[in-house]
Design an enzyme around this catalytic site. Sequence first.
Site, PDB file in Angstrom:
ATOM      1  N   ARG A  36       0.955  -1.127   0.048  1.00  0.00           N
ATOM      2  CA  ARG A  36       0.166   0.052   0.072  1.00  0.00           C
ATOM      3  C   ARG A  36       0.949   1.177  -0.090  1.00  0.00           C
ATOM      4  NH1 ARG A  36      -3.396  -2.921  -1.754  1.00  0.00           N
ATOM      5  NH2 ARG A  36      -5.008  -3.847  -0.409  1.00  0.00           N
ATOM      6  N   ARG A  63      -3.122  26.398  -7.720  1.00  0.00           N
ATOM      7  CA  ARG A  63      -2.647  25.054  -7.325  1.00  0.00           C
ATOM      8  C   ARG A  63      -2.146  24.204  -8.222  1.00  0.00           C
ATOM      9  NH1 ARG A  63      -2.388  25.111  -1.829  1.00  0.00           N
ATOM     10  NH2 ARG A  63      -4.451  25.502  -0.968  1.00  0.00           N
ATOM     11  N   GLU A  91      -5.215  30.394  10.543  1.00  0.00           N
ATOM     12  CA  GLU A  91      -5.571  30.560   8.846  1.00  0.00           C
ATOM     13  C   GLU A  91      -6.432  31.658   8.677  1.00  0.00           C
ATOM     14  OE1 GLU A  91      -3.534  29.178   6.466  1.00  0.00           O
ATOM     15  OE2 GLU A  91      -2.177  27.970   7.795  1.00  0.00           O
ATOM     16  N   SER A 112      -8.915  12.687   0.430  1.00  0.00           N
ATOM     17  CA  SER A 112      -8.525  11.726  -0.714  1.00  0.00           C
ATOM     18  C   SER A 112      -7.913  10.442  -0.094  1.00  0.00           C
ATOM     19  CB  SER A 112      -7.390  12.317  -1.651  1.00  0.00           C
ATOM     20  OG  SER A 112      -7.559  11.522  -2.817  1.00  0.00           O
ATOM     21  N   PRO A 113      -8.990   9.477   0.449  1.00  0.00           N
ATOM     22  CA  PRO A 113      -8.416   8.238   1.491  1.00  0.00           C
ATOM     23  C   PRO A 113      -7.868   7.258   0.612  1.00  0.00           C
ATOM     24  CG  PRO A 113     -10.947   8.241   1.077  1.00  0.00           C
ATOM     25  CD  PRO A 113     -10.320   9.659   0.542  1.00  0.00           C
ATOM     26  N   GLU A 118      -4.722  12.035   5.468  1.00  0.00           N
ATOM     27  CA  GLU A 118      -4.688  13.400   5.878  1.00  0.00           C
ATOM     28  C   GLU A 118      -5.895  13.376   6.583  1.00  0.00           C
ATOM     29  OE1 GLU A 118      -4.628  18.047   4.354  1.00  0.00           O
ATOM     30  OE2 GLU A 118      -4.905  16.329   2.744  1.00  0.00           O
ATOM     31  N   GLU A 137       5.143  33.679   3.987  1.00  0.00           N
ATOM     32  CA  GLU A 137       6.235  33.984   2.789  1.00  0.00           C
ATOM     33  C   GLU A 137       5.842  33.100   1.631  1.00  0.00           C
ATOM     34  OE1 GLU A 137      11.054  34.039   1.909  1.00  0.00           O
ATOM     35  OE2 GLU A 137      10.206  33.157   3.945  1.00  0.00           O
ATOM     36  N   GLU A 139       3.311  32.963  -0.179  1.00  0.00           N
ATOM     37  CA  GLU A 139       1.882  32.423  -0.529  1.00  0.00           C
ATOM     38  C   GLU A 139       1.170  33.722  -1.287  1.00  0.00           C
ATOM     39  OE1 GLU A 139      -1.600  30.603   2.449  1.00  0.00           O
ATOM     40  OE2 GLU A 139      -0.307  32.326   3.531  1.00  0.00           O
TER      41      GLU A 139
END
Length: 179
Positions: A36, A63, A91, A112-113, A118, A137, A139
């Site tokens: 995996r 992105r 954030e 996104s498993p 995550e 920085e 961003e």
Amino acid sequence: MDCKETTKKENLIYKGRILNLYNDDVILADGSESAREYVHHNGGSGVLAVDREGYVYLVEQFRYPYRELLLEIPAGKTDKGESAYDCAVRELKEEVGLTAKSLDDLGLIYPSPGYTDEPLHIFIATDFEVGDNRLDEHELLNVKKIKFTDALAMVERNEIKDAKTVVSILRFALSYKLN
């Protein structure tokens, strides 16, 4: 049918600044063995900020993996030792300049498993003060203030594709009444 898998051996392939890549050996429920591949990420938080007039605050960000600009809720990775709540507050201030008086929990999602572990916590902010943002920085983003009903229509037309943003907008639409 039992579908549970057991880790036989963890194999770290790459250790990065924000993620690690593994190719683990596993034992399947039927006793056979397989591998995996997955990306380990400590997780993050995102916030859907909705003001009293029914506007949402989103960020437009390039992105690189998709090579396009995406509209997203303000979000980021959780720093070591930081709670999901504190990450969301930080954030929201850094990216949009909003200081939340409180946040409501909209739940935990797995973006996104199929290839990453995550965890992403999403929150709603409806009571906040508007101020200046303080981007990290390197961003670069644009803050977009959009009527919630327009954002919901953008989700329906697949113009907003980011998973955390889609989930946040839909959960808000299902759970909250706008004044």
